[in-house]
Structures are given as C-alpha cells and as structure tokens.
Design a protein around this motif. Structure first.
Motif, PDB file in Angstrom:
ATOM      1  N   CYS A 276      -6.510 -25.607   9.646  1.00  0.00           N
ATOM      2  CA  CYS A 276      -7.592 -25.665   8.660  1.00  0.00           C
ATOM      3  C   CYS A 276      -7.867 -24.326   7.982  1.00  0.00           C
ATOM      4  O   CYS A 276      -8.781 -24.233   7.161  1.00  0.00           O
ATOM      5  N   VAL A 277      -7.074 -23.273   8.299  1.00  0.00           N
ATOM      6  CA  VAL A 277      -7.315 -21.962   7.698  1.00  0.00           C
ATOM      7  C   VAL A 277      -5.993 -21.309   7.315  1.00  0.00           C
ATOM      8  O   VAL A 277      -5.035 -21.345   8.090  1.00  0.00           O
ATOM      9  N   ILE A 278      -5.955 -20.747   6.118  1.00  0.00           N
ATOM     10  CA  ILE A 278      -4.879 -19.847   5.719  1.00  0.00           C
ATOM     11  C   ILE A 278      -5.520 -18.507   5.378  1.00  0.00           C
ATOM     12  O   ILE A 278      -6.372 -18.425   4.496  1.00  0.00           O
ATOM     13  N   GLN A 279      -5.112 -17.455   6.086  1.00  0.00           N
ATOM     14  CA  GLN A 279      -5.640 -16.118   5.840  1.00  0.00           C
ATOM     15  C   GLN A 279      -4.551 -15.272   5.195  1.00  0.00           C
ATOM     16  O   GLN A 279      -3.395 -15.291   5.629  1.00  0.00           O
ATOM     17  N   VAL A 280      -4.933 -14.535   4.151  1.00  0.00           N
ATOM     18  CA  VAL A 280      -3.971 -13.679   3.455  1.00  0.00           C
ATOM     19  C   VAL A 280      -4.453 -12.233   3.485  1.00  0.00           C
ATOM     20  O   VAL A 280      -5.606 -11.959   3.817  1.00  0.00           O
ATOM     21  N   LEU A 281      -3.560 -11.325   3.123  1.00  0.00           N
ATOM     22  CA  LEU A 281      -3.925  -9.925   2.953  1.00  0.00           C
ATOM     23  C   LEU A 281      -4.428  -9.721   1.527  1.00  0.00           C
ATOM     24  O   LEU A 281      -4.332 -10.634   0.699  1.00  0.00           O
ATOM     25  N   PRO A 282      -4.970  -8.557   1.198  1.00  0.00           N
ATOM     26  CA  PRO A 282      -5.503  -8.343  -0.157  1.00  0.00           C
ATOM     27  C   PRO A 282      -4.458  -8.632  -1.230  1.00  0.00           C
ATOM     28  O   PRO A 282      -3.268  -8.348  -1.055  1.00  0.00           O
ATOM     29  N   MET A 283      -4.929  -9.177  -2.356  1.00  0.00           N
ATOM     30  CA  MET A 283      -4.036  -9.552  -3.450  1.00  0.00           C
ATOM     31  C   MET A 283      -4.381  -8.804  -4.735  1.00  0.00           C
ATOM     32  O   MET A 283      -3.915  -9.167  -5.813  1.00  0.00           O
ATOM     33  N   ASN A 284      -5.172  -7.749  -4.627  1.00  0.00           N
ATOM     34  CA  ASN A 284      -5.553  -6.976  -5.810  1.00  0.00           C
ATOM     35  C   ASN A 284      -4.373  -6.161  -6.335  1.00  0.00           C
ATOM     36  O   ASN A 284      -3.444  -5.834  -5.587  1.00  0.00           O
ATOM     37  N   ASP A 285      -4.466  -5.821  -7.614  1.00  0.00           N
ATOM     38  CA  ASP A 285      -3.440  -4.992  -8.237  1.00  0.00           C
ATOM     39  C   ASP A 285      -3.441  -3.605  -7.588  1.00  0.00           C
ATOM     40  O   ASP A 285      -4.493  -2.998  -7.392  1.00  0.00           O
ATOM     41  N   THR A 286      -2.248  -3.112  -7.250  1.00  0.00           N
ATOM     42  CA  THR A 286      -2.098  -1.789  -6.632  1.00  0.00           C
ATOM     43  C   THR A 286      -1.178  -0.883  -7.463  1.00  0.00           C
ATOM     44  O   THR A 286      -0.725   0.147  -6.972  1.00  0.00           O
ATOM     45  N   THR A 287      -0.902  -1.285  -8.701  1.00  0.00           N
ATOM     46  CA  THR A 287       0.123  -0.603  -9.495  1.00  0.00           C
ATOM     47  C   THR A 287      -0.347   0.772  -9.962  1.00  0.00           C
ATOM     48  O   THR A 287      -1.190   0.883 -10.859  1.00  0.00           O
ATOM     49  N   CYS A 288       0.209   1.806  -9.354  1.00  0.00           N
ATOM     50  CA  CYS A 288      -0.067   3.198  -9.757  1.00  0.00           C
ATOM     51  C   CYS A 288       1.181   3.870 -10.304  1.00  0.00           C
ATOM     52  O   CYS A 288       1.138   4.570 -11.304  1.00  0.00           O
ATOM     53  N   THR A 289       2.292   3.672  -9.613  1.00  0.00           N
ATOM     54  CA  THR A 289       3.512   4.428  -9.924  1.00  0.00           C
ATOM     55  C   THR A 289       4.653   3.565 -10.414  1.00  0.00           C
ATOM     56  O   THR A 289       5.685   4.087 -10.830  1.00  0.00           O
ATOM     57  N   HIS A 290       4.514   2.229 -10.339  1.00  0.00           N
ATOM     58  CA  HIS A 290       5.606   1.300 -10.644  1.00  0.00           C
ATOM     59  C   HIS A 290       6.800   1.536  -9.711  1.00  0.00           C
ATOM     60  O   HIS A 290       7.952   1.306 -10.096  1.00  0.00           O
ATOM     61  N   THR A 291       6.520   2.002  -8.487  1.00  0.00           N
ATOM     62  CA  THR A 291       7.570   2.179  -7.486  1.00  0.00           C
ATOM     63  C   THR A 291       7.171   1.437  -6.223  1.00  0.00           C
ATOM     64  O   THR A 291       6.073   0.867  -6.122  1.00  0.00           O
ATOM     65  N   TRP A 292       8.058   1.484  -5.218  1.00  0.00           N
ATOM     66  CA  TRP A 292       7.778   0.788  -3.968  1.00  0.00           C
ATOM     67  C   TRP A 292       6.527   1.327  -3.274  1.00  0.00           C
ATOM     68  O   TRP A 292       5.946   0.656  -2.420  1.00  0.00           O
ATOM     69  N   LYS A 293       6.091   2.546  -3.640  1.00  0.00           N
ATOM     70  CA  LYS A 293       4.888   3.113  -3.022  1.00  0.00           C
ATOM     71  C   LYS A 293       3.637   2.311  -3.357  1.00  0.00           C
ATOM     72  O   LYS A 293       2.614   2.450  -2.697  1.00  0.00           O
ATOM     73  N   ASP A 294       3.718   1.467  -4.378  1.00  0.00           N
ATOM     74  CA  ASP A 294       2.596   0.590  -4.731  1.00  0.00           C
ATOM     75  C   ASP A 294       2.541  -0.658  -3.854  1.00  0.00           C
ATOM     76  O   ASP A 294       1.693  -1.526  -4.056  1.00  0.00           O
ATOM     77  N   SER A 295       3.452  -0.764  -2.887  1.00  0.00           N
ATOM     78  CA  SER A 295       3.512  -1.974  -2.053  1.00  0.00           C
ATOM     79  C   SER A 295       2.376  -2.057  -1.046  1.00  0.00           C
ATOM     80  O   SER A 295       2.169  -3.114  -0.433  1.00  0.00           O
ATOM     81  N   TYR A 296       1.617  -0.966  -0.870  1.00  0.00           N
ATOM     82  CA  TYR A 296       0.516  -0.913   0.099  1.00  0.00           C
ATOM     83  C   TYR A 296      -0.642  -1.781  -0.417  1.00  0.00           C
ATOM     84  O   TYR A 296      -1.337  -1.397  -1.357  1.00  0.00           O
ATOM     85  N   PRO A 297      -0.902  -2.954   0.172  1.00  0.00           N
ATOM     86  CA  PRO A 297      -1.871  -3.895  -0.404  1.00  0.00           C
ATOM     87  C   PRO A 297      -3.328  -3.486  -0.259  1.00  0.00           C
ATOM     88  O   PRO A 297      -4.202  -4.085  -0.896  1.00  0.00           O
ATOM     89  N   TYR A 298      -3.614  -2.475   0.579  1.00  0.00           N
ATOM     90  CA  TYR A 298      -5.003  -2.046   0.779  1.00  0.00           C
ATOM     91  C   TYR A 298      -5.386  -0.886  -0.143  1.00  0.00           C
ATOM     92  O   TYR A 298      -6.478  -0.338  -0.007  1.00  0.00           O
ATOM     93  N   SER A 299      -4.503  -0.530  -1.067  1.00  0.00           N
ATOM     94  CA  SER A 299      -4.759   0.591  -1.968  1.00  0.00           C
ATOM     95  C   SER A 299      -4.925   0.063  -3.391  1.00  0.00           C
ATOM     96  O   SER A 299      -4.114   0.325  -4.273  1.00  0.00           O
ATOM     97  N   ALA A 300      -6.009  -0.652  -3.620  1.00  0.00           N
ATOM     98  CA  ALA A 300      -6.211  -1.343  -4.892  1.00  0.00           C
ATOM     99  C   ALA A 300      -6.598  -0.385  -6.002  1.00  0.00           C
ATOM    100  O   ALA A 300      -7.371   0.551  -5.790  1.00  0.00           O
TER     101      ALA A 300
END
Length: 897
Positions: A276-300
């Motif tokens: 009855c529950v689906i939990q996800v991690l943050p889905m906010n935009d994190t785009t700072c550098t357009h590189t893989w370093k933006d993959s950190y989902p808690y750095s919105a």
C-alpha cells in the motif's frame, strides 16, 4: 439566520469558552476576536448569533482563555465545519471538545484521500420541517463499505440492521445522516456499524449504546449533533510497501533512467502484491553542472521544480520525423542496456528529444488553457526558476555570484527577462514547457496511485544547494558562511559535509515559517505522505565552517556553548591553544609514514620543541583540497589525508556567533590532542563532554523543534515521517511522538542504549520499519560485511545459534523480512533490492551492485538501477504470490477486512 453553538466542558472559574471561526462574527480566525460563550453551571456553554443570509458555511473551533488571556485550543487541530441549507432559518450545533483520536494517523490524506477515500459531496437532504443531523468521525471504512446507524426507532427498524440508515461521507473521514426529528422518540438509543453495500454487517462499534435524552428545540429547524469518533474494535491497522529512487527504475519504455511511466508500473506491481506504499527519494531538479555530479538527489537547485530526467518520453509522445525517431530509439536501446545510469548521456539525449518535441508541439502546448493555468498557478516560483536555468547556462555556472548584474536577484529585471517579447523567451518557455509536462505526468501518476489505493510517499531534503534558486532569490533565509552536515556516526567516521548553507531560522520565524509551509504544500501536489530527511535539522543542524571539507570540526546550531568558567568548573584548565590545530611530533609517522620528513619540510612549522603546526598556505582543509586538486597519485592522497587529519586536531571550537564561548570537538577522545592530556584532565574532559552532548541541550532543543515543527505539521494533511537516525538526543522521540511524526526503525540498528539490534516487536506503533536505507548496504551485502556481527544478529533476530551461511540466501532474506513485517510499526517499507533478495531467480547476481549511496564519499555517483525491467516483475507470478502470502500472514495486506 439564527445559529446557536453548544458544547459541554468542565472549566475552571478563571476560564472562558469562546468560538473562533472563519466569519467576521466569530473573529475571522483571530482568537482575540473570538466570541465568548455563556455558561451558568460551569459545564454547559452556549452562544447564539444572528448571521447574514449570504453566509453559506463556517469553519470554527473552540478555545479556552484564562484570566491572563492565555489561549488553549482544542487538541485536535481539525476544525468543525457546517454548510448551511439556504432554505433553513435556524441551526442548533451540539459539539464536543475535540481531543486527538488514538488512531490519528488514519485521519491523514494517506488514508482519507487514498486507502479509505470516499467521494464527498455537499448534502442533499429531503425537505423536512425539522431535521436531526448526526455526524460521526470514522476513518477506517474501506472504499466498498459504508457507516450505518440503527437504533430503537421505527425509522431505523428497531435495531433491524437491514433497515438501518446509511451515512454519507461528508468530509475527510467524516460521516453524517439526516433524520426527521419529528419521527424520533426520546430517549433515543442508537449505535453505528460498518457494512458493505448490501448492509451486511462488517463490524460494530464497541461499547454501550449511544443515547440522546432530550428532544431538539421545536423552534430550531436543523439540529446538528457531532458525535465522538467511532469506537473501533479492530486490530491496529498495518501496511507494507517498497522504497526505491525513481531514477533506479527500469522498464522497456524508459530511456536509460527511471521515469514517471516507470513509477506508474511500480504502483501497478505494488497493487498486485497487495502493498500500500511506494516511497521514493527526492525528485527535485539538481542540475548545476550538467555532469554526473548533479546525480546527488538531495542537492536540489529548486524546492519546487522537478528534475527533467523524470519526464516519460513514452508518455510525452512521438516525433513526426521517422528518421529522428529511429535515431532516438537506437540511443534508448543502448542506454537501457547499461547496468547503471549513465547520467550525462541520459541528460544529453533526453534533452535532445525534449527539445525536438518542443520544436514540434511547443506552440500548441504553450497556447493551451491547461498550460496557461499551470503557469499562472505556479508563476511565483516558475519565473525565477526559468530565469535561473537560463542564466546558469548563459554563464556556464550555477554560481550566481558570477552572473554580473544578475548576481543580486531583481524581480523587476527577471520579469523583463522572462517576458514573451524578450530575446530569452524561447529558452524560458522551453523551461516552462518541461515543468508543465512533468507536473501533468506526475499528477496523473499520483491520481493513478490513489485509484489503486497506493500511498505515494515523498522525501523532503533538509537542505538546498548552495547555488540554488532559493539561495539566489531568498538569501536572507540562509547563512552562506556555514555548511550543513552530520556529525560522525556509523556511516562516516569523519562526519558528513553536505555543503548546503544553513538556515537563518530567526528570519524564517518572523514570517511564520512561510518558506517551509510552501515546501510542505508543494509536496502535497503529488504525495499523501512524506519523509523529512534528517529531521534532527529542525532541532539543531551540524554546522561546519567554510574552511573545513570534512564534517568532524563542526558544531551544533543552535546550541548553548560553554564559557571558560564552565569548562574550568569541571577541573580542566582552559588553554586557548586547545582551539588551534597542533600535533606532537611523535604522532606524525602514524599520519604520513615514509613521507613524514617530506611533509615536515614542506607543509609544517614548529610551534615548540615537541609540537608542530600547519604552514599558512595549507592551514585549512579548504586550502589543502585546493593544493592537491588534480593530484590523484597514492603519495599525494596520503599526504592530503594526513593534513586533513592534522587540521582536525583541536579539542574545542570557538562559537562563531558568540566569541569567548566554546564547543567541545566531537569525538575528541579519538584525537592525538586528547592523548596528550593527563589522566585527570581526560576525566574532566570526559565529564564535560558527556554533559555537553547528552544533557545540556535536552530542553533547549525540544523547545526549538516544537516551535518550528508544530506550526508546519499543522499546515499539512499528509502523513509525516521523519528520518531520525544517527546521534539522537532524547528529546527527538518526545517531539516526534507529541506531533505524531512517524520515526524510522531498523532491525540492524537499535536506538536502545547498550543494545546492538532492535527488538522489532517493541518499536513504536507510529513508526516505519525497514531492513536498510539508501545510505546503507542492502541486506545481502550487509550480511556478508562482518561475519561476527552477522552471527550475533542471527542469534538475536532469527534465534539461530548454529553457524550461519556466509551468504544471505533467499531463505535467510525471507526470514529477516518476515521478522520486519511482524514488527509493531504501522508501516514496514523495504528497499526493492531486499524484496528481490527472497527469490533465487530475480535477485541480482552481484549483491555489491545494489548499493545506492556511500555517505562517507561526498562525491558519490548516484547511478544504481534495478537489473530487471518492471514488466518482468509484473509477470513474476510466483514471486508476487510469495509477497502476497508474507503480507497476509503478517496482516499487512492492503486488502483490509
């Protein structure tokens, strides 16, 4: 229109009962303007008003004031509400002082708008000379059930349940029935029960019959009686679910990364397995550098905008050009074949597809009524966000301090930049388009989840990126001279430095925490529950000076730092040098090994005959990092690590907001400086340390958290959960319990002093139980990490005393998960990797590939992706049946009886 309010409450002589409501006659919600009620016996209060006929409804609540004008409100924050029938000229309202119900979690939108949702419509009562409306709160009524009323009246069949009156849903978890008052004979005995659509009794409320002894006033056309909640006689409700980052999902239609279409498929799988529950991690935009370093989902970079990578290209539509479609289809196949997310390739090709689709359909979308409504509803955040994205890409940096005249946010200039006649508008409108598509797709998925009876649970990051939209537009809310992080714990011996700015809570409080309320409100667009990441941040944050890279030399804020006099009262003579990074020569070889002499010659200076300190060009960790940037060889890494450690060699940190006051350095007993103290000094320091970190701040932090969290929790209907792991003050669980915020409980980590593992049958009911989090090793990897610990765990949790297998077999995984499903917690939510661990065919061959994040690595690449498409998971009938059986045995199935 005449209206009278009635409530029974035994008050003291100094107290007065008042009605505070949404209309001017009741003070427009201002307690100081509320209407005082009359009382002759100290218990029965009443108020009569003449209201204008144009008033159609009122929301109100009762308050008590004492001689000092101290206000006490009803503990249950849900307001009373009445909608008037325009044909009636008189209403009598009989209420009760609302205490919080024991099953208060069931009154959140996770249940009222999802699991136990019922269509609410305005009442259409038959025309009666006199009506008796009875209202009843009852949240635990399935979608195919109703509440019914029977009693000792002819109109109710004299207790014949087949002739009982069905109540209609009149609000969130509220039911009502309208009776003809002229048909009722008193005393009126009655009782409620829950039935199916054929009036077959599912269960009765417990306790004695309810009784009305007095007939309604003959001069009152409508009498409304608000009853105490349904007296439930059912086992505690429990549910189960799955947690997984959306980017980790995989389907045949995705494009190298999980997206909103994949989330829809996961919801379908949850329904199929009766979760009855689906939990996800943050889905906010994190785009700072357009590189893989933006993959950190808690750095919105925005607390509102969604990350464009979550757009479902499948759901958005196809391109008219077949050659372009063939090109993108080829890229899609290649990206989907990769084991992990290739963040940069995904962004590059998904962006190219979105731009092509915008070129094809953008004009039609931007001229649609739905888009214009979205833009108007969200313009306060959408315009600054679009401008931020445009300027970030124009200047090739998200660091707005490098944006020339736009370094300081100007609403007037940004409005002009985003105007439709601006040269920048084509790019600005493209950003609008992406957010509109994301919002439309996400709301469709959210509605799909509600129809399926699946609670979507979001994740609210405690911080924002240092160069984010909000840091640019609302700078006054942030302390840019500090860095948020976490003190040392089991995940990271050096602590964690998230690099987020810390909050200026004093400024936030001045406007009633509006900034946070908006964040909570945005979450409710898509979710019925959410987790507050690092809820400790509302009590105190771990603030690290900008000079530091690691998190060890931080301090709590707010805090009560020690004066020199307080330090010395413990028997430790304070020395200013305790605040400087100094080390005895004899320890240098432990840090630098064969490079010791090289380090002494180039990086260190003597302080005295025995002690040595860092040279000015490398006397902070930030300088050291810059010095070694680009040097990846083993020797450079050894020297850099040793210099970092030397920079941590302090016993006290001076408070940056109160000169002359000091914080003991956390984990100081593990430092070389501590080893140099005499035994007497160490004993004094230990006592001081224990007092400071475990006793001094209890009441202070509790009051701080209540002041911040109480008004925020009161603004949302969502089910609120908190991540409360790590170095937890005793006040945390007290505040969470008082505010009904669900705690996080793990079998592998006990919160009880001196106990290694949790007794899952004694964890709080209002908690979420899990096997692991995204910051930990998943179940199978953890099992193999430390065999001695695993053996102890097997003995404690599984009662297994014999030698255990080195590998966590599916059978062992099923045992562990079964234990977690039988926990006392209201919810058990498990990582998808751990669910898959119970199946020989579906589990990943290499368990080490299931790790999502390594907290000790500040540059971790977040790229984990499940190894099987969701279509296969939906077709895995044997595995899905196993999960259904496990949930059924643990009474966590979403099929409630």
């Amino acid at each position: 229109m005449n209206i009278s309010f009635h409530i029974g409450f035994r008050a003291s002589r100094q107290q007065k009962m008042r009605v505070c409501g949404s209309i001017p006659e009741l003070g427009c919600g201002e307690p100081v303007m509320a209407k005082e009620m009359d009382c002759t016996d100290g218990e029965h209060w009443s108020l009569r008003l003449e209201l204008p006929d144009e008033i159609t409804e009122i929301e109100y609540h009762y308050i008590l004031t004492d001689a000092d004008n101290k206000v006490t409100t009803e503990p249950w924050r849900r307001k009373h509400r009445i909608v008037f029938d325009c044909t009636a000229s008189g209403y009598c309202l009989y209420d009760y002082w609302r205490e919080e119900p024991k099953n208060i979690a069931l009154y959140t939108s996770a249940f009222t708008k999802n699991l136990f949702a019922h269509n609410v419509s305005e009442p259409v009562h038959e025309q009666l000379d006199r009506s008796l409306i009875i209202r009843l709160p009852n949240p635990r009524v399935q979608k195919n059930q109703r509440v019914a009323l029977t009693g000792n009246q002819s109109c109710l069949g004299h207790w014949d349940t087949t002739q009982a009156k069905l109540l209609r849903p009149s609000g969130a978890a509220e039911w009502e029935v309208c009776l003809n008052a002229d048909e009722i004979r008193f005393p009126f005995e009655y009782k409620f029960f829950v039935c199916d659509e054929t009036k077959h009794v599912c269960h009765w409320e417990k306790g004695d019959n309810r009784v009305l002894t007095e007939a309604p006033s003959e001069t009152c056309e409508v009498t409304v009686i608000s009853e105490y909640p349904y007296r439930e006689d059912l086992p505690e409700w429990k549910g189960a679910g799955t947690v997984i980052p959306v980017f980790s999902l995989r389907s045949e239609q995705s494009f190298g990364v999980g997206d909103l279409h994949d989330l829809r498929l996961l919801i379908d799988w949850a329904e199929q397995t009766q979760q009855c529950v689906i939990q996800v991690l943050p889905m906010n935009d994190t785009t700072c550098t357009h590189t893989w370093k933006d993959s950190y989902p808690y750095s919105a970079i925005s607390m509102y905008a969604l990350h464009p990578m979550y757009i479902s290209l499948y759901g958005m539509g196809t391109l008219d050009d077949p050659d372009r479609m063939a090109y993108f289809r080829k890229k899609q196949i290649a990206l989907n074949e990769k084991e992990e997310v290739d963040y940069e390739a995904v962004e590059r090709y998904k962006t190219a597809y979105c731009r092509a689709f915008f070129e094809q359909e953008g004009a039609a979308v931007l001229s649609s009524n739905d888009f214009n409504r979205f833009r108007e509803d969200n313009r306060k955040w959408l315009i600054p966000y679009a401008a931020f994205c445009y300027l970030r890409d124009q200047y090739h940096t998200a660091d707005f301090s490098q944006w020339g005249k736009d370094a300081i946010y100007s609403p007037f200039r940004i409005e002009k930049l985003c105007a439709e006649n601006s040269p920048a508008y084509p790019e600005i409108s493209y950003v609008y388009f992406l957010q509109y598509v994301l919002h439309s797709q996400f709301q469709a998925v959210s509605n799909h989840a509600r129809r399926k009876g699946i609670i979507l649970k979001g994740d609210l990051p405690i911080g924002i990126h240092r160069t984010s939209v909000e840091a640019w537009t609302d700078t006054r809310y942030f302390n840019m001279n500090g860095q948020a992080g976490a003190p040392p714990d089991d995940f990271s011996a050096m602590g964690q430095n998230w690099s987020f700015p810390t909050y200026n809570w004093e400024v936030m409080e001045e406007d009633g925490f509006t900034w946070w309320k908006k964040r909570f409100g945005k979450m409710s667009d898509y979710f019925d529950s959410f987790r507050i990441d690092h809820i400790l941040g509302f009590f105190r944050i771990w603030e690290i000076p900008l000079d530091y890279v690691q998190g060890l030399c931080g301090h709590f804020r707010p805090a009560l730092p020690l004066t020199v006099g307080e330090i010395e009262s413990y028997g430790l003579a304070f020395k200013k040098e305790y605040t400087s990074a100094v080390i005895h020569r004899k320890y240098l070889s432990e840090l630098f090994g064969e490079q010791t002499e090289v380090v002494i010659d180039h990086y260190l200076s003597p302080m005295d005959a025995d002690h040595i300190m860092l040279n000015p060009f490398c006397d902070t960790q930030r300088k050291i990092r810059e010095l070694f940037e680009g040097h990846e060889d083993e020797v450079s890494q050894l020297i850099q690590s040793g210099l970092y450690a030397l920079a941590n060699e302090v016993l006290f940190l001076e408070d940056p907001y109160g000169p002359g006051k000091y914080h003991p350095r956390i984990s100081a007993s593990q430092s070389y400086r501590y080893q140099e103290l005499t035994k007497t000094e160490q004993t004094a320091f230990d006592k001081l340390y224990t007092y400071f970190f475990y006793e001094r701040h209890h009441d202070f932090w509790k009051a701080t958290a209540l002041n911040r969290l109480r008004p925020l929790v009161a603004t949302t209907e969502m089910l609120v959960c908190g991540e409360d792991l790590g170095m937890i003050p005793d006040s945390v669980h007290e505040v969470m319990e008082e505010l009904h915020i669900l705690s996080l409980e793990l079998g592998r980590i006990s919160k009880a002093f001196g106990q290694e593992f949790s007794d899952l049958k004694t964890v709080p009911y209002y908690s979420v139980c899990t096997t692991s989090t995204h910051d930990m090793s998943p179940l199978r990897t953890w099992w193999e990490e430390k065999p001695e610990r695993t053996q102890r765990y097997a003995g404690f949790i599984l009662k297994e005393t014999e030698a255990i297998p080195e590998e966590c077999t599916p059978e062992i995984a099923e045992q562990i998960i079964t234990e977690h499903l039988h926990a006392h917690s209201i919810l058990t939510i498990l990582p998808l990797q751990d669910w898959l661990a119970v199946d020989h065919e579906l589990k990943r061959k290499d368990a080490l590939q299931e790790r999502i994040n390594i907290p000790a690595d500040p540059n971790h690449y977040w790229r984990y992706r499940i190894h099987i498409p969701l279509e296969r998971l939906l077709q895995a009938s044997e595995f899905n049946q196993k999960i259904r059986a496990m949930l059924s045995k643990s009474h966590r199935t979403n099929i409630i009886t």
